[in-house]
Design a protein around this motif. Structure first.
Motif, PDB file in Angstrom:
ATOM      1  N   THR A 204      33.461 -29.071  12.337  1.00 23.34           N
ATOM      2  CA  THR A 204      34.461 -29.960  12.912  1.00 23.34           C
ATOM      3  C   THR A 204      34.568 -31.181  12.021  1.00 23.34           C
ATOM      4  N   SER A 205      35.367 -32.163  12.455  1.00 26.07           N
ATOM      5  CA  SER A 205      35.542 -33.354  11.627  1.00 26.07           C
ATOM      6  C   SER A 205      34.290 -34.210  11.605  1.00 26.07           C
ATOM      7  N   ARG A 206      33.290 -33.864  12.422  1.00 21.93           N
ATOM      8  CA  ARG A 206      32.067 -34.651  12.424  1.00 21.93           C
ATOM      9  C   ARG A 206      30.866 -33.879  11.913  1.00 21.93           C
ATOM     10  N   ALA A 207      31.062 -32.592  11.576  1.00 18.39           N
ATOM     11  CA  ALA A 207      29.916 -31.764  11.181  1.00 18.39           C
ATOM     12  C   ALA A 207      29.666 -31.916   9.690  1.00 18.39           C
ATOM     13  N   ALA A 208      28.407 -32.213   9.334  1.00 24.07           N
ATOM     14  CA  ALA A 208      28.041 -32.359   7.933  1.00 24.07           C
ATOM     15  C   ALA A 208      27.142 -31.210   7.521  1.00 24.07           C
ATOM     16  N   ILE A 209      27.294 -30.775   6.263  1.00 24.77           N
ATOM     17  CA  ILE A 209      26.391 -29.783   5.684  1.00 24.77           C
ATOM     18  C   ILE A 209      25.470 -30.558   4.762  1.00 24.77           C
ATOM     19  N   ARG A 210      24.174 -30.548   5.036  1.00 26.03           N
ATOM     20  CA  ARG A 210      23.315 -31.264   4.121  1.00 26.03           C
ATOM     21  C   ARG A 210      21.926 -30.657   4.052  1.00 26.03           C
ATOM     22  N   SER A 211      21.191 -31.035   3.018  1.00 25.08           N
ATOM     23  CA  SER A 211      19.857 -30.487   2.798  1.00 25.08           C
ATOM     24  C   SER A 211      18.809 -31.425   3.351  1.00 25.08           C
ATOM     25  N   ALA A 212      17.787 -30.846   3.956  1.00 22.48           N
ATOM     26  CA  ALA A 212      16.583 -31.605   4.302  1.00 22.48           C
ATOM     27  C   ALA A 212      15.470 -30.916   3.527  1.00 22.48           C
ATOM     28  N   GLY A 213      15.241 -31.372   2.278  1.00 21.19           N
ATOM     29  CA  GLY A 213      14.261 -30.682   1.449  1.00 21.19           C
ATOM     30  C   GLY A 213      14.796 -29.314   1.090  1.00 21.19           C
ATOM     31  N   GLU A 214      14.142 -28.269   1.590  1.00 20.34           N
ATOM     32  CA  GLU A 214      14.571 -26.921   1.241  1.00 20.34           C
ATOM     33  C   GLU A 214      15.419 -26.282   2.326  1.00 20.34           C
ATOM     34  N   ALA A 215      15.525 -26.950   3.463  1.00 23.39           N
ATOM     35  CA  ALA A 215      16.320 -26.363   4.544  1.00 23.39           C
ATOM     36  C   ALA A 215      17.726 -26.922   4.483  1.00 23.39           C
ATOM     37  N   ILE A 216      18.686 -26.141   4.943  1.00 23.12           N
ATOM     38  CA  ILE A 216      20.068 -26.609   5.020  1.00 23.12           C
ATOM     39  C   ILE A 216      20.387 -26.846   6.488  1.00 23.12           C
ATOM     40  N   LEU A 217      20.980 -28.005   6.757  1.00 25.56           N
ATOM     41  CA  LEU A 217      21.343 -28.340   8.135  1.00 25.56           C
ATOM     42  C   LEU A 217      22.850 -28.398   8.254  1.00 25.56           C
ATOM     43  N   VAL A 218      23.379 -27.825   9.319  1.00 22.59           N
ATOM     44  CA  VAL A 218      24.787 -27.993   9.626  1.00 22.59           C
ATOM     45  C   VAL A 218      24.869 -28.684  10.984  1.00 22.59           C
ATOM     46  N   ASP A 219      25.497 -29.834  10.998  1.00 20.83           N
ATOM     47  CA  ASP A 219      25.602 -30.576  12.251  1.00 20.83           C
ATOM     48  C   ASP A 219      24.216 -30.808  12.857  1.00 20.83           C
ATOM     49  N   TYR A 220      23.271 -31.209  12.011  1.00 20.77           N
ATOM     50  CA  TYR A 220      21.891 -31.503  12.379  1.00 20.77           C
ATOM     51  C   TYR A 220      21.079 -30.280  12.781  1.00 20.77           C
ATOM     52  N   ARG A 221      21.657 -29.074  12.716  1.00 20.06           N
ATOM     53  CA  ARG A 221      20.893 -27.905  13.114  1.00 20.06           C
ATOM     54  C   ARG A 221      20.463 -27.125  11.871  1.00 20.06           C
ATOM     55  N   PRO A 222      19.149 -26.813  11.751  1.00 20.80           N
ATOM     56  CA  PRO A 222      18.697 -26.081  10.554  1.00 20.80           C
ATOM     57  C   PRO A 222      19.192 -24.643  10.567  1.00 20.80           C
ATOM     58  N   LEU A 223      19.528 -24.155   9.376  1.00 23.81           N
ATOM     59  CA  LEU A 223      20.011 -22.785   9.250  1.00 23.81           C
ATOM     60  C   LEU A 223      18.905 -21.890   8.715  1.00 23.81           C
ATOM     61  N   THR A 224      18.968 -20.621   9.105  1.00 25.63           N
ATOM     62  CA  THR A 224      18.070 -19.642   8.508  1.00 25.63           C
ATOM     63  C   THR A 224      18.895 -18.705   7.647  1.00 25.63           C
ATOM     64  N   ARG A 225      18.252 -18.172   6.599  1.00 28.55           N
ATOM     65  CA  ARG A 225      18.965 -17.272   5.718  1.00 28.55           C
ATOM     66  C   ARG A 225      19.186 -15.960   6.404  1.00 28.55           C
ATOM     67  N   PRO A 226      20.133 -15.136   6.029  1.00 25.94           N
ATOM     68  CA  PRO A 226      21.228 -15.459   5.113  1.00 25.94           C
ATOM     69  C   PRO A 226      22.292 -16.313   5.801  1.00 25.94           C
ATOM     70  N   TYR A 227      23.125 -16.938   4.998  1.00 27.61           N
ATOM     71  CA  TYR A 227      24.133 -17.833   5.556  1.00 27.61           C
ATOM     72  C   TYR A 227      25.441 -17.064   5.716  1.00 27.61           C
ATOM     73  N   LEU A 228      25.904 -16.940   6.951  1.00 30.93           N
ATOM     74  CA  LEU A 228      27.156 -16.230   7.203  1.00 30.93           C
ATOM     75  C   LEU A 228      28.252 -17.244   7.458  1.00 30.93           C
ATOM     76  N   ILE A 229      29.231 -17.270   6.574  1.00 35.02           N
ATOM     77  CA  ILE A 229      30.362 -18.183   6.726  1.00 35.02           C
ATOM     78  C   ILE A 229      31.529 -17.365   7.239  1.00 35.02           C
ATOM     79  N   THR A 230      31.974 -17.687   8.460  1.00 32.52           N
ATOM     80  CA  THR A 230      33.095 -16.960   9.068  1.00 32.52           C
ATOM     81  C   THR A 230      34.323 -17.845   9.012  1.00 32.52           C
ATOM     82  N   ALA A 231      35.418 -17.330   8.515  1.00 36.58           N
ATOM     83  CA  ALA A 231      36.648 -18.119   8.414  1.00 36.58           C
ATOM     84  C   ALA A 231      37.823 -17.295   8.914  1.00 36.58           C
ATOM     85  N   ILE A 232      38.697 -17.951   9.669  1.00 33.77           N
ATOM     86  CA  ILE A 232      39.910 -17.279  10.158  1.00 33.77           C
ATOM     87  C   ILE A 232      41.086 -17.769   9.333  1.00 33.77           C
TER      88      ILE A 232
END
Lengths: 322, 255, 110
Positions: A204-232
C-alpha cells in the motif's frame, strides 16, 4: 573360569560378555564367599564407618561436579532463543489482531452500508468502496503474474547461527536483499500492475520493503524464502513490459551475475489480499467530503473545510468536486 | 521353531498371525497404559522434528533479531490501537446507539482517510520537508525509490515529490530528460514533503548508511527540515483498476 | 539409611560449599562422576543381592574413578582422548543399565 573346558566360539568376546553378563564387581561375590566360609553374615553391616565416610565423599564429589560441569549455555544462544520466542509471540498476536481488524472492518462496512442506505447516502457508500479498492484495504482478484524470487542455491555448508560473524566469510552475494525486491516491484508498477503483494502482504502507500540485517521486512513483517510477488494486471502486456523495463533487466542481471532465482508465471486468476489495518495516525484531511442530502451520484459531493481546522494553510472556501 | 521373549520355544504359528493377535485391541489397563505411552512418544517425536525445522529466524544474527522484535512490537501496539478504535466504532454502529447522522459522519471520516491513503485527497499534519540539490546530476531513480521506502518505513502517511503525489503504485524510472516519477519527468532540485512523525522520519534519514549518507556520497546535498504542520497538496488521479476487482465477500479475505 | 544420609550430607556440602575444583582435574570430572555412579549402583545391587561388602565398595569405587580418569588421560596424551572417553562411557553406561535392571527386578519384581 575353568581352563579345561573346550574353548567356546565366543571366547574372544570376553570383554563384551563380561560387561553384559557380569556387571556386578566379582569382588562382592568373592568377599561374600569368604565371609560365609568364616561364619560371618554375607553382607557387612550397613552402618560401618567406612561406608558412611565413603558416602559423604561421593556426595561431595557429585555435588561439586554438578556445579562445575553445568554446561554454560552460551549466553548468545540463550539470548537468541529468547528473542525468537518473543518475536514469535508478537507475530502471533499481530496476526490475531489483523484478523480481528478484518472482521471488525467487515462488520462496520455492513452496518455503515445499511445506515447509509437508510439515510439515502448511497453515493457515499459507492465512494467508500471505490476508495477501499484504490487504497488496498480489500482483497482483489484478476488475471496477472506470480514472480518467484529466491536466493542462489548454496553450495557451501550452512553457517552455524552462533558463529562469530567476524570469522564468517564476506556477505553472501547470492542473497536477495530488500533493494532487489524494491526494484522488481518498481518495475511491475511501471509495467502496469494494479495491485501487488509479496508473500501475502499487500503493498500500500504506507508499506515499505526493507532489510533488517539478513531478513527482508514488508510492512514491518519479516518474510521467509522464497519470495512470491503476486501482481494483477493486463495479462497480455504485464509480463512482457516488465521484462523490457528497468525492473526486468535488473532481475535478469541478478540471475546472470549472482544466480539468484527468479521465475515469472502468467496466470488467468490470482488473488492479492487486502491490508485491512491500513490507517492514519498524523495526517488530517484538508477538505472533508460532505454530501448534500439529495445527492446520490458519485460526482455530486460538495467539499467543505471542517469548521475547526487549526491548519495555517486551510482555506475557507467551498468547492464542488469536478 | 520360533521363540518368545524368554527364549522358550513356541508352537510355530506364523509370525503374521501372532502379530495380528497382538494388535487386536483389548480393554486392559496395561494396554491403555501402553497406548498412552505410545501417544506420548509420538507427540515427543513430532515436537522434536518440528523443533528441528527451524523457523528461519534462528539463522539470523542477534542484532537483526532485536531489530525485528522492535518492529514487531511497534506494529503490535499500532494494531492494538487500531483494533480498539474499530471495536468502539463497531459497537456504536451495531447497537444502533448512533444516530443516522453519526453513522454518516463516521463513513465520511473513513472516506477522508482512504482518500489520503489513495492519494486522491489533500492532507496536512506534522512532517518533514527534504530538498535534494543535485548539480552534478548524480542522483538516480533508485536513490529516490530508496528515499520513499525509507520514509514509509519511518511511518510517512502522505508523500509528494516535486508536486507529484506518491501512492502505492508510484514508480521511478529513467527517461530521456532524467528521472521520471509515474511517467512524468522531474528535475533537480528534488523537494519532498512527507506527513508523519517529524523526529522519527528525520532521524531515519540520518542513520549511518541511510539516505543522507547515500546522497552526500554521490556528491549531492540534502537538507531536512521538520515542520509542525505542512500540507501535501498534490493529487493522484483516481484511475480505477481495469483488471483487479474485489473478491466476493463470501471468499476468505486473506490466505 | 545412614549411608544414604551421608550421601545427602555430602551432596549438600558439595552444592553449597562450592569447593573449587583444580583446573587441571576439570576435564576428568565427568568421567569420574560416571565411574562413581557405576560403583554406587553396583553397591545398591550388592545390597539387594545380600552380598554387600563395604571394603569392596570403597575399593571398587576408587579404582573405577582412578582407572577411568587414567584411561582418559592416556587417551589425551595419545591423541585419541575423545574416542577412549566414549569407550569408557559406553562400558560404564552398559554396566549401570545392567545393575539398574537387576535392582529394578528386586524392587518392582517386574
Amino acid at each position: 573360569m575353568s581352563t579345561e573346558a573346550a574353548s567356546r566360539p565366543n571366547d574372544s568376546m570376553t570383554l563384551i560378555t563380561e560387561m553384559m553378563e557380569r556387571p556386578l564387581d566379582p569382588g562382592y561375590t568373592a568377599a561374600a564367599e569368604r565371609r560365609r566360609n568364616s561364619g560371618l553374615p554375607a553382607s557387612t553391616s550397613p552402618r560401618s564407618p567406612t561406608l558412611v565416610i565413603a558416602a559423604i565423599l561421593i556426595g561431595a564429589l557429585l555435588g561439586a561436579s554438578a556445579l562445575a560441569l553445568r554446561a554454560p549455555t552460551t549466553a548468545t544462544g540463550k539470548i537468541k532463543r529468547d528473542l525468537v520466542a518473543r518475536i514469535e509471540d508478537r507475530r502471533a498476536h499481530a496476526d490475531a489482531q489483523t484478523h480481528l481488524i478484518d472482521t471488525l472492518r467487515n462488520q462496520i462496512n455492513t452496518a455503515q452500508a445499511a445506515a447509509l442506505t437508510a439515510q439515502s447516502q448511497t453515493g457515499l457508500a459507492t465512494e467508500l468502496s471505490r476508495l477501499e479498492l484504490e487504497a488496498g484495504t480489500v482483497p482483489v482478484t484478476g488475471p496477472g503474474v506470480v514472480l518467484t524470487v529466491d536466493d542462489a542455491p548454496t553450495q557451501g555448508a550452512p553457517v552455524a547461527p552462533d558463529a562469530n560473524p567476524r570469522t564468517v566469510t564476506g556477505p553472501d552475494q547470492g542473497k536477495v536483499i530488500a533493494k532487489d525486491l524494491q526494484m522488481i516491484v518498481n518495475g511491475l508498477w511501471d509495467a502496469g500492475a494494479e495491485a501487488i503483494s509479496i508473500n501475502g502482504h499487500r503493498l500500500t502507500s504506507r508499506a515499505a520493503i526493507r532489510s533488517a540485517g539478513e531478513a527482508i521486512l514488508v510492512d514491518y513483517r519479516p518474510l521467509t524464502r522464497p519470495y512470491l510477488i503476486t501482481a494483477i494486471g493486463d495479462p497480455g502486456s504485464l509480463g512482457v513490459e516488465f521484462a523490457d523495463n528497468s525492473g526486468g533487466s535488473y532481475l535478469q542481471s541478478l540471475k546472470s551475475n549472482y544466480q539468484i532465482r527468479g521465475d515469472i508465471q502468467n496466470l488467468t486468476s490470482v488473488v492479492v489480499p487486502g491490508e485491512p489495518t491500513l490507517s492514519l495516525q498524523k495526517a488530517l484531511p484538508v477538505e472533508t467530503a460532505v454530501t448534500s442530502p439529495a445527492a446520490t451520484g458519485p460526482g455530486a459531493t460538495a467539499r467543505v473545510t471542517p469548521a475547526k481546522t487549526t491548519s495555517a494553510t486551510a482555506t475557507r472556501t467551498t468547492e464542488t468536486s469536478p | 521353531m520360533s521363540q518368545d521373549t524368554e527364549g522358550n520355544p513356541q508352537p510355530s504359528a506364523s509370525a503374521w498371525k501372532r502379530l495380528m493377535l497382538a494388535a487386536r485391541p483389548r480393554a486392559t489397563k496395561a494396554n491403555a497404559l501402553a497406548a498412552l505411552l505410545a501417544v506420548l512418544l509420538g507427540f515427543a517425536v513430532a515436537t522434536q522434528v518440528r523443533q528441528n525445522q527451524s523457523l528461519g529466524l534462528e539463522s539470523l544474527r542477534q542484532s537483526d533479531l532485536v531489530n525485528i522484535l522492535d518492529n514487531t512490537t511497534l506494529e503490535s501496539s499500532r494494531l492494538d490501537q487500531n483494533a480498539r478504535d474499530l471495536q468502539a466504532t463497531r459497537d456504536q454502529l451495531v447497537s444502533g446507539s448512533t444516530s443516522g447522522a453519526a453513522a454518516v459522519r463516521a463513513a465520511q471520516e473513513r472516506l477522508d482517510a482512504l482518500g489520503i491513503l489513495a492519494g486522491t485527497a489533500r492532507a496536512h499534519g506534522p512532517g518533514i520537508r527534504m530538498t535534494i540539490a543535485d548539480p552534478g546530476g548524480k542522483v538516480t531513480a533508485p536513490v529516490l525509490l530508496d528515499a520513499i521506502q525509507e520514509l514509509r518505513d519511518a511511518g510517512a502517511e502522505a508523500i509528494e515529490v516535486n508536486n507529484i503525489r506518491i501512492v502505492a503504485s508510484s514508480h521511478f524510472g529513467l527517461g530521456a530528460s532524467g528521472i521520471e516519477i509515474d511517467g512524468s519527468s522531474v528535475s533537480p532540485p528534488y523537494t519532498l514533503a512527507a506527513i508523519g512523525d517529524p523526529a522519527t522520519m528525520s532521524s531515519a534519514m540520518e542513520i549511518p548508511g541511510g539516505l543522507s549518507e547515500n546522497v552526500r556520497g554521490l556528491g549531492a546535498t540534502i537538507s531536512i527540515a521538520q515542520a509542525p504542520d505542512l500540507t501535501v497538496g498534490a493529487l493522484h488521479p483516481l484511475s480505477g483498476p481495469r483488471y483487479a476487482r474485489p473478491v466476493s465477500p463470501s471468499a476468505p479475505a486473506t490466505p | 539409611m545412614i549411608p544414604a544420609l551421608g550421601l545427602l550430607v555430602g551432596l549438600a556440602a558439595g552444592l553449597f560449599l562450592h569447593p573449587a575444583v583444580p583446573l587441571a582435574l576439570q576435564p576428568y570430572l565427568p568421567i569420574a562422576v560416571i565411574a562413581a555412579l557405576d560403583a554406587v549402583f553396583g553397591g545398591f545391587r550388592a545390597v539387594l543381592d545380600g552380598i554387600f561388602n563395604d571394603k569392596v565398595f570403597v575399593v571398587s569405587f576408587l579404582s573405577n574413578v582412578v582407572v577411568a580418569a587414567f584411561i582418559v588421560f592416556l587417551g589425551d596424551q595419545l591423541g585419541v582422548g575423545s574416542q577412549l572417553s566414549t569407550g569408557v562411557v559406553v562400558v560404564l553406561g552398559i554396566r549401570i543399565f545392567s545393575n539398574v535392571a537387576s535392582i529394578r527386578r528386586h524392587v518392582f519384581r517386574a
